[in-house]
Design a protein around this motif. Structure first.
Motif, PDB file in Angstrom:
ATOM      1  N   ASN A 156      28.876  38.311  54.869  1.00 31.58           N
ATOM      2  CA  ASN A 156      29.827  39.316  55.371  1.00 31.58           C
ATOM      3  C   ASN A 156      30.999  39.493  54.390  1.00 31.58           C
ATOM      4  OD1 ASN A 156      31.715  37.316  55.835  1.00 31.58           O
ATOM      5  ND2 ASN A 156      31.215  37.109  58.013  1.00 31.58           N
ATOM      6  N   ILE A 157      31.883  40.445  54.745  1.00 35.73           N
ATOM      7  CA  ILE A 157      32.961  40.819  53.811  1.00 35.73           C
ATOM      8  C   ILE A 157      33.896  39.627  53.554  1.00 35.73           C
ATOM      9  CG2 ILE A 157      35.057  42.261  53.661  1.00 35.73           C
ATOM     10  CD1 ILE A 157      33.364  44.540  54.839  1.00 35.73           C
ATOM     11  N   ALA A 158      34.236  38.887  54.615  1.00 38.26           N
ATOM     12  CA  ALA A 158      35.153  37.748  54.436  1.00 38.26           C
ATOM     13  C   ALA A 158      34.555  36.714  53.481  1.00 38.26           C
ATOM     14  CB  ALA A 158      35.451  37.106  55.792  1.00 38.26           C
ATOM     15  N   LYS A 159      33.284  36.384  53.703  1.00 38.82           N
ATOM     16  CA  LYS A 159      32.614  35.387  52.838  1.00 38.82           C
ATOM     17  C   LYS A 159      32.573  35.876  51.396  1.00 38.82           C
ATOM     18  CE  LYS A 159      29.803  31.961  54.868  1.00 38.82           C
ATOM     19  NZ  LYS A 159      29.123  32.236  56.144  1.00 38.82           N
ATOM     20  N   ALA A 160      32.207  37.150  51.250  1.00 39.81           N
ATOM     21  CA  ALA A 160      32.096  37.724  49.906  1.00 39.81           C
ATOM     22  C   ALA A 160      33.444  37.644  49.194  1.00 39.81           C
ATOM     23  CB  ALA A 160      31.620  39.180  49.996  1.00 39.81           C
ATOM     24  N   ARG A 161      34.512  37.935  49.942  1.00 40.45           N
ATOM     25  CA  ARG A 161      35.852  37.936  49.333  1.00 40.45           C
ATOM     26  C   ARG A 161      36.222  36.530  48.843  1.00 40.45           C
ATOM     27  NH1 ARG A 161      40.834  37.912  51.559  1.00 40.45           N
ATOM     28  NH2 ARG A 161      40.047  38.094  53.680  1.00 40.45           N
ATOM     29  N   HIS A 162      35.974  35.530  49.690  1.00 38.18           N
ATOM     30  CA  HIS A 162      36.306  34.158  49.280  1.00 38.18           C
ATOM     31  C   HIS A 162      35.484  33.714  48.074  1.00 38.18           C
ATOM     32  CE1 HIS A 162      37.909  33.691  53.541  1.00 38.18           C
ATOM     33  NE2 HIS A 162      38.924  33.578  52.714  1.00 38.18           N
TER      34      HIS A 162
ATOM     35  N   ILE B 259      34.769  48.681  45.197  1.00 37.48           N
ATOM     36  CA  ILE B 259      33.754  49.385  44.407  1.00 37.48           C
ATOM     37  C   ILE B 259      32.388  49.275  45.096  1.00 37.48           C
ATOM     38  CG2 ILE B 259      32.542  49.507  42.184  1.00 37.48           C
ATOM     39  CD1 ILE B 259      34.995  48.225  40.873  1.00 37.48           C
ATOM     40  N   VAL B 260      32.074  48.059  45.547  1.00 41.95           N
ATOM     41  CA  VAL B 260      30.744  47.790  46.097  1.00 41.95           C
ATOM     42  C   VAL B 260      30.510  48.545  47.415  1.00 41.95           C
ATOM     43  CG1 VAL B 260      29.395  45.962  47.194  1.00 41.95           C
ATOM     44  CG2 VAL B 260      30.412  45.561  44.970  1.00 41.95           C
ATOM     45  N   THR B 261      31.560  48.588  48.265  1.00 44.19           N
ATOM     46  CA  THR B 261      31.368  49.178  49.596  1.00 44.19           C
ATOM     47  C   THR B 261      31.803  50.639  49.675  1.00 44.19           C
ATOM     48  OG1 THR B 261      33.583  48.494  50.289  1.00 44.19           O
ATOM     49  CG2 THR B 261      31.781  46.953  50.734  1.00 44.19           C
ATOM     50  N   GLY B 262      32.635  51.072  48.710  1.00 43.65           N
ATOM     51  CA  GLY B 262      33.183  52.425  48.803  1.00 43.65           C
ATOM     52  C   GLY B 262      34.257  52.532  49.886  1.00 43.65           C
ATOM     53  N   ARG B 263      34.738  51.395  50.370  1.00 42.91           N
ATOM     54  CA  ARG B 263      35.784  51.381  51.408  1.00 42.91           C
ATOM     55  C   ARG B 263      37.102  50.921  50.788  1.00 42.91           C
ATOM     56  NH1 ARG B 263      33.763  53.802  55.999  1.00 42.91           N
ATOM     57  NH2 ARG B 263      31.760  52.892  56.558  1.00 42.91           N
ATOM     58  N   ASN B 264      38.240  51.272  51.463  1.00 44.74           N
ATOM     59  CA  ASN B 264      39.527  50.817  50.923  1.00 44.74           C
ATOM     60  C   ASN B 264      39.911  49.458  51.506  1.00 44.74           C
ATOM     61  OD1 ASN B 264      40.555  51.257  53.445  1.00 44.74           O
ATOM     62  ND2 ASN B 264      41.509  53.224  52.934  1.00 44.74           N
ATOM     63  N   GLU B 265      41.035  48.911  50.981  1.00 41.29           N
ATOM     64  CA  GLU B 265      41.443  47.562  51.358  1.00 41.29           C
ATOM     65  C   GLU B 265      41.697  47.445  52.866  1.00 41.29           C
ATOM     66  OE1 GLU B 265      44.680  46.008  49.071  1.00 41.29           O
ATOM     67  OE2 GLU B 265      44.743  44.141  50.231  1.00 41.29           O
ATOM     68  N   ALA B 266      42.344  48.461  53.449  1.00 42.68           N
ATOM     69  CA  ALA B 266      42.659  48.400  54.885  1.00 42.68           C
ATOM     70  C   ALA B 266      41.363  48.258  55.689  1.00 42.68           C
ATOM     71  CB  ALA B 266      43.421  49.652  55.301  1.00 42.68           C
ATOM     72  N   TYR B 267      40.341  49.039  55.307  1.00 45.46           N
ATOM     73  CA  TYR B 267      39.064  48.958  56.025  1.00 45.46           C
ATOM     74  C   TYR B 267      38.452  47.561  55.860  1.00 45.46           C
ATOM     75  CZ  TYR B 267      34.300  49.885  57.546  1.00 45.46           C
ATOM     76  OH  TYR B 267      33.104  49.841  58.215  1.00 45.46           O
TER      77      TYR B 267
ATOM     78  N   SER C 171      25.001  45.090  52.699  1.00 44.82           N
ATOM     79  CA  SER C 171      23.561  45.361  52.621  1.00 44.82           C
ATOM     80  C   SER C 171      22.989  44.638  51.395  1.00 44.82           C
ATOM     81  CB  SER C 171      23.330  46.866  52.478  1.00 44.82           C
ATOM     82  OG  SER C 171      23.768  47.276  51.200  1.00 44.82           O
ATOM     83  N   PRO C 172      21.656  44.474  51.320  1.00 46.91           N
ATOM     84  CA  PRO C 172      21.070  43.832  50.128  1.00 46.91           C
ATOM     85  C   PRO C 172      21.444  44.583  48.848  1.00 46.91           C
ATOM     86  CG  PRO C 172      19.430  44.021  51.874  1.00 46.91           C
ATOM     87  CD  PRO C 172      20.650  44.733  52.361  1.00 46.91           C
ATOM     88  N   GLU C 173      21.503  45.926  48.912  1.00 45.51           N
ATOM     89  CA  GLU C 173      21.890  46.692  47.701  1.00 45.51           C
ATOM     90  C   GLU C 173      23.328  46.365  47.312  1.00 45.51           C
ATOM     91  OE1 GLU C 173      20.735  48.587  50.547  1.00 45.51           O
ATOM     92  OE2 GLU C 173      18.769  48.007  49.768  1.00 45.51           O
ATOM     93  N   GLN C 174      24.202  46.291  48.321  1.00 40.35           N
ATOM     94  CA  GLN C 174      25.610  45.986  48.030  1.00 40.35           C
ATOM     95  C   GLN C 174      25.750  44.583  47.448  1.00 40.35           C
ATOM     96  OE1 GLN C 174      27.252  46.809  51.918  1.00 40.35           O
ATOM     97  NE2 GLN C 174      28.068  48.787  51.252  1.00 40.35           N
ATOM     98  N   GLN C 175      24.968  43.640  47.981  1.00 43.07           N
ATOM     99  CA  GLN C 175      25.037  42.278  47.438  1.00 43.07           C
ATOM    100  C   GLN C 175      24.553  42.240  45.993  1.00 43.07           C
ATOM    101  OE1 GLN C 175      23.835  38.927  49.854  1.00 43.07           O
ATOM    102  NE2 GLN C 175      23.973  40.157  51.709  1.00 43.07           N
ATOM    103  N   GLY C 176      23.515  43.010  45.705  1.00 37.67           N
ATOM    104  CA  GLY C 176      23.001  43.071  44.332  1.00 37.67           C
ATOM    105  C   GLY C 176      24.047  43.637  43.381  1.00 37.67           C
ATOM    106  N   ARG C 177      24.686  44.718  43.828  1.00 39.24           N
ATOM    107  CA  ARG C 177      25.727  45.350  42.996  1.00 39.24           C
ATOM    108  C   ARG C 177      26.899  44.384  42.790  1.00 39.24           C
ATOM    109  NH1 ARG C 177      27.749  48.381  39.501  1.00 39.24           N
ATOM    110  NH2 ARG C 177      29.337  49.914  39.939  1.00 39.24           N
ATOM    111  N   LEU C 178      27.239  43.661  43.848  1.00 39.60           N
ATOM    112  CA  LEU C 178      28.342  42.701  43.764  1.00 39.60           C
ATOM    113  C   LEU C 178      28.047  41.630  42.702  1.00 39.60           C
ATOM    114  CD1 LEU C 178      30.360  41.284  46.663  1.00 39.60           C
ATOM    115  CD2 LEU C 178      29.324  39.683  45.095  1.00 39.60           C
ATOM    116  N   LEU C 179      26.820  41.147  42.719  1.00 40.46           N
ATOM    117  CA  LEU C 179      26.442  40.124  41.733  1.00 40.46           C
ATOM    118  C   LEU C 179      26.533  40.667  40.315  1.00 40.46           C
ATOM    119  CD1 LEU C 179      23.373  38.276  43.250  1.00 40.46           C
ATOM    120  CD2 LEU C 179      25.543  37.278  42.502  1.00 40.46           C
ATOM    121  N   GLU C 180      26.061  41.885  40.165  1.00 41.20           N
ATOM    122  CA  GLU C 180      26.068  42.495  38.824  1.00 41.20           C
ATOM    123  C   GLU C 180      27.502  42.654  38.317  1.00 41.20           C
ATOM    124  OE1 GLU C 180      25.848  46.668  36.664  1.00 41.20           O
ATOM    125  OE2 GLU C 180      25.397  46.611  38.800  1.00 41.20           O
ATOM    126  N   ILE C 181      28.389  43.159  39.193  1.00 47.90           N
ATOM    127  CA  ILE C 181      29.792  43.359  38.788  1.00 47.90           C
ATOM    128  C   ILE C 181      30.455  42.017  38.495  1.00 47.90           C
ATOM    129  CG2 ILE C 181      32.069  44.136  39.577  1.00 47.90           C
ATOM    130  CD1 ILE C 181      30.679  46.328  41.138  1.00 47.90           C
TER     131      ILE C 181
END
Ligand code: GLN
Length: 281
Positions: free
Chosen positions: A2-8, A32-40, A50-60
């Protein structure tokens, strides 16, 4: 994840690889990965990537941990209220340069020709054209790659009809024009060659050295630009340069041709002399 885990996880990994501002950067990467802003992101910490978002996160993350600038990874950089496309071969626009543009927009006359020497992404010329609808500009750069970005940015900002791109490495090699320019503006390479070895890895490994290295005293280009301005600017015209501090300002004041008088010197947010503006008398 989830977003919290990813952030940490992002924050910890960035820290391990000595990336400054890991808290801020972890948010930026998630944006960048989610297309959402910080407040969201803060309000939806339990939402799963999503799996695509996780893949993009790893690449970045992989690219960022090698110290590639986030602006290159994202392919854009905010500058003076607009978004500029950037990438390898073209300097990432800096906040100090926004100061230069902000100042000039309040100083220059609406008509008249602007020359932006060493345009890179085109951020200076295009911002001025965006702010002053009657202005026209010539943007000069030695790098075809940079000129490609400048052209794309000019089209995105819809100023391409008022901007001539000019490929040249030599100061003084300017297109023939019927009228004398009213402004020569430049953020030239101004880092002394001996200091380029100490640049942070983001800059040293990825940004074009040619856009940064200003020769032995850092003033190889600035001096030539002032000479050119003294001989070619319209009466009352301005020569505005980004510079590297007090000692460069002192040296340029000594060196400037008699046709130019120093009109303003402006400090950056760290109190360093960063912008110098001369007026043609
Ligand atoms: N004019 C561009 C900028 O200020 C590029 C400057 C350069 O390449 N030295 O970002």
């Amino acid at each position: 994840m989830n977003i919290a885990k990813a952030r940490h996880w992002l924050r910890r990994t960035l820290q391990q690889y000595d990336i400054d501002n890991s808290i801020r950067e972890s948010i930026l990467i998630l944006e960048i990965v989610t297309g959402r802003n910080e407040a969201y992101l803060r309000a939806h910490e339990n939402e799963r990537l999503s799996p695509e978002q996780q893949g993009r996160l790893l690449e970045i993350l992989d690219r960022r941990c090698r110290h590639e600038p986030l602006a290159y990874i994202e392919g854009e950089q905010a500058f003076f209220g607009r978004t500029f496309r950037v990438g390898p071969g073209c300097l990432v626009p800096r906040p100090e340069t926004e100061l230069l543009v902000e100042h000039l927009c309040s100083l220059i006359s609406p008509e008249g020709m602007v020359i932006d020497w060493g345009t890179g992404s085109g951020c200076i010329a295009i911002s001025i054209l965006g702010a002053i609808p009657e202005a026209q500009a010539v943007a000069v750069d030695c790098s075809p790659l940079a000129l490609g970005y400048a052209w794309e940015n000019a089209r995105r900002q819809k100023v391409e009809r008022r901007l001539l791109l000019w490929h040249s490495a030599r100061v003084g090699d300017m297109p023939p024009s019927a009228s004398k320019p009213s402004l020569l503006v430049s953020n030239p390479p101004y880092i002394p060659t001996s200091e380029t070895a100490r640049l942070m890895p983001e800059v040293a490994r990825y940004e074009p050295l040619r856009a940064l290295d200003g020769g032995e005293d850092g003033l190889w280009f600035a001096k030539q630009l002032l000479q050119w301005a003294g001989a070619n600017l319209a009466h009352g015209g301005l020569a505005a340069l980004e510079i590297g501090g007090q000692s460069q300002l002192t040296e340029l004041r000594r060196y400037a041709p008699t046709a130019l008088v120093l009109a303003e010197a402006i400090n950056d947010y760290n109190g360093i002399e960063r912008i110098a503006i001369w007026k043609h008398i």
